[in-house]
Design an enzyme around this catalytic site. Structure first.
Site, short mmCIF file in Angstrom:
data_model
loop_
_atom_site.label_atom_id
_atom_site.label_comp_id
_atom_site.label_asym_id
_atom_site.label_seq_id
_atom_site.Cartn_x
_atom_site.Cartn_y
_atom_site.Cartn_z
N SER A 139 -6.49 -22.29 2.92
CA SER A 139 -6.23 -22.28 1.80
C SER A 139 -4.43 -22.48 0.73
CB SER A 139 -6.97 -20.98 0.79
OG SER A 139 -5.85 -19.53 0.95
N CYS A 140 -4.31 -22.16 -0.59
CA CYS A 140 -2.98 -22.57 -1.32
C CYS A 140 -2.14 -21.30 -0.80
CB CYS A 140 -3.24 -23.15 -2.59
SG CYS A 140 -4.49 -22.53 -3.37
N HIS A 194 -7.84 -12.26 0.62
CA HIS A 194 -6.70 -13.17 0.64
C HIS A 194 -6.21 -12.73 2.54
CE1 HIS A 194 -7.08 -13.46 -2.90
NE2 HIS A 194 -7.65 -15.60 -3.05
N HIS A 220 0.24 -20.59 -8.88
CA HIS A 220 0.18 -18.82 -7.83
C HIS A 220 1.22 -18.43 -8.01
CE1 HIS A 220 -3.87 -19.97 -7.44
NE2 HIS A 220 -3.92 -20.48 -6.43
N GLN A 301 -0.64 -25.21 -6.55
CA GLN A 301 -2.00 -24.86 -5.49
C GLN A 301 -2.47 -26.21 -5.33
OE1 GLN A 301 -1.43 -23.82 -8.46
NE2 GLN A 301 -2.76 -24.97 -9.79
P1 NAD Z 1 -12.21 -31.02 -6.83
O1 NAD Z 1 -12.74 -30.60 -7.66
O2 NAD Z 1 -10.98 -31.17 -7.64
O3 NAD Z 1 -12.42 -32.24 -5.85
C1 NAD Z 1 -13.86 -31.60 -4.83
C2 NAD Z 1 -14.05 -33.74 -5.12
O4 NAD Z 1 -15.45 -33.41 -4.08
C3 NAD Z 1 -14.13 -34.00 -6.59
O5 NAD Z 1 -13.73 -35.78 -6.35
C4 NAD Z 1 -16.17 -33.93 -6.14
O6 NAD Z 1 -16.73 -35.04 -6.86
C5 NAD Z 1 -16.52 -34.80 -4.93
N1 NAD Z 1 -17.33 -33.81 -4.20
C6 NAD Z 1 -18.22 -33.05 -4.58
N2 NAD Z 1 -19.50 -32.73 -3.74
C7 NAD Z 1 -19.40 -34.19 -2.72
C8 NAD Z 1 -20.24 -34.17 -1.24
N3 NAD Z 1 -21.14 -33.86 -1.45
N4 NAD Z 1 -19.72 -35.65 -0.80
C9 NAD Z 1 -18.41 -36.06 -1.45
N5 NAD Z 1 -17.94 -35.33 -1.86
C10 NAD Z 1 -18.21 -34.16 -2.79
O7 NAD Z 1 -12.15 -29.40 -5.56
P2 NAD Z 1 -11.14 -29.34 -4.96
O8 NAD Z 1 -9.72 -28.70 -5.58
O9 NAD Z 1 -9.88 -31.09 -4.50
O10 NAD Z 1 -11.16 -28.63 -4.06
C11 NAD Z 1 -11.67 -28.63 -2.85
C12 NAD Z 1 -10.92 -27.94 -1.26
O11 NAD Z 1 -9.23 -28.04 -1.26
C13 NAD Z 1 -11.77 -26.90 -1.50
O12 NAD Z 1 -12.09 -26.33 -0.10
C14 NAD Z 1 -11.17 -25.99 -2.17
O13 NAD Z 1 -10.72 -24.60 -2.01
C15 NAD Z 1 -9.51 -26.73 -1.53
N6 NAD Z 1 -8.20 -26.06 -1.92
C16 NAD Z 1 -8.09 -26.63 -2.88
C17 NAD Z 1 -6.82 -25.89 -3.96
C18 NAD Z 1 -6.83 -26.50 -5.58
O14 NAD Z 1 -6.14 -24.97 -6.19
N7 NAD Z 1 -8.12 -27.17 -5.97
C19 NAD Z 1 -6.15 -25.31 -3.73
C20 NAD Z 1 -5.86 -25.23 -1.82
C21 NAD Z 1 -6.97 -25.91 -0.87
#
Ligand code: NAD
Length: 355
Positions: A139-140, A194, A220, A301
């Protein structure tokens, strides 16, 4: 050229796509999305081949007038590797699809560590992903802590880490998340989850973390105390962090007082989306008391895991060793905040003009 499919084109997926596209040894095969919204439109405008997650959703894209190439399954077949950037838990479900077509995949931090052969941070354990089929970029917050702890552990040894993570409530594109006007111990239980996540990168590390969630979307903020095994000199500790290519030690004369100004600094530097891929450690906060090291660091993040995804791909396909891969990624993305001296007029009054 490594052909990379991005399954899940949200906050992380769209940034990974842009980062992959700027690499000399990778190309974006296509991006898959769930909903035919403005983000899907901008993917097409950016020139990416668009895929819907399944046949039912494909009809919704066509009805919305969005040109798609097929479904996620088609993208998996056509790609050498998938970066799965779907919401937490969906990646684990998708793994069956990737296995079905023998396509390796990178997962993200909200998946449980068991989704992959190894958890990954380029600075700390690049070699663990060498030749691996399934890798999870942590994670971030874990990425931010790993980048900070790796040089401290290597140079001084770490007896114990204690970190309070003041977490943004949501990303700018998440209007449904909160709190709106509150400060939450999150989780209320101590220690938070974490620390164990950091231990997926440093299995022997002693670390306790506490989480707080606040009404912010910017970044964060971590308050970190590391009890070291030897006594560092504060200047040496600062030099050590300044030598890290993914740590930006915020200089005092930049007069950057918080996360908002950090993001403004990144926007002024011409960063895409105002992204900050580096940890931002305030130089003035770096303190040493005996064997205790302290600092504040801010983590964007939406951005810090992006270069890590690129490096994870290189490790999996044995394209470049850690140092070379990190150098290539840094150069192509432009991780050069610390090379840009702040250009600010002298402070006349502490009071801003619009106060
Ligand atoms: P998000 O909700 O912004 O994006 C998710 C995307 O996946 C969307 O485009 C959605 O339409 C799509 N989606 C949903 N179900 C799907 C499926 N079955 N098949 C294909 N696509 C599908 O989420 P995010 O913030 O980008 O987070 C994604 C991952 O990255 C998570 O594991 C999250 O913990 C991790 N992450 C996020 C952040 C953050 O701050 N946003 C930081 C680090 C890591």
């Amino acid at each position: 050229m490594l052909s990379v499919g991005i399954n899940g084109y949200g906050t992380i997926g769209k940034r990974v796509a842009d980062a992959v596209r700027s690499q000399p040894d990778m190309t974006v095969c296509g991006v898959a999305k769930r909903s035919p919204d403005f983000v899907a439109e901008s993917a097409l405008e950016a020139g990416y081949q668009l895929y819907a997650i399944d046949d039912e959703r494909a009809d919704a894209f066509r009805t919305a007038g969005l040109n798609i190439e097929g479904t996620s399954a088609d993208l998996v077949v056509e790609s050498d590797v998938i970066v799965d950037a779907t919401p937490g838990g969906v990646g684990a479900q998708n793994r069956t699809l990737y296995e079905q077509y023998d396509t390796p995949a990178v997962f993200q931090g909200a998946e449980t560590p068991t989704v992959a052969d190894t958890s990954f941070n380029a600075r700390a354990n690049f070699d663990d992903a060498w030749g691996a089929e399934y890798v999870r970029v942590v994670s971030c917050n874990t990425t931010g802590l790993s980048r900070l702890l790796a040089p401290l552990a290597e140079n001084y040894g770490v007896e114990k880490t204690r970190a309070t993570l003041i977490r943004r409530g949501g990303d700018p594109d998440q209007p449904g998340r909160g709190p709106i006007n509150d400060i939450l111990p999150d989780p209320i239980t101590v220690p938070s989850h974490h620390g164990p996540d950091v231990q997926t990168i440093f299995p022997e590390l002693s670390i306790d973390t506490m989480g707080v969630t606040v009404p912010a979307t910017l970044m964060h903020l971590h308050g970190v105390n590391v009890t070291l095994e030897s006594t560092p000199d504060v200047e040496t500790a600062r030099d050590l962090l300044e030598a890290e290519s993914r740590i930006f030690v915020v200089p005092k004369d930049a007069r950057i007082k918080g996360c908002g100004e950090l993001r403004e600094f990144a926007r002024d530097a011409g960063r895409p989306r105002g992204d900050i891929w580096e940890n931002c450690v305030w130089g003035e906060s770096i303190s040493v008391d005996g064997r205790d090291f302290y600092c504040f660091q801010a983590i964007h993040q939406e951005a810090d895991v992006i270069p890590e995804n690129v490096d994870a791909l290189r490790a999996m396909f044995e394209l470049e060793r850690a140092e070379d891969s990190v150098a290539t990624t840094n150069e192509t993305l432009g991780l050069s905040l610390r090379e840009r001296p702040p250009e600010r007029s002298p402070v006349i009054s502490e009071q801003a003009c619009d106060d």
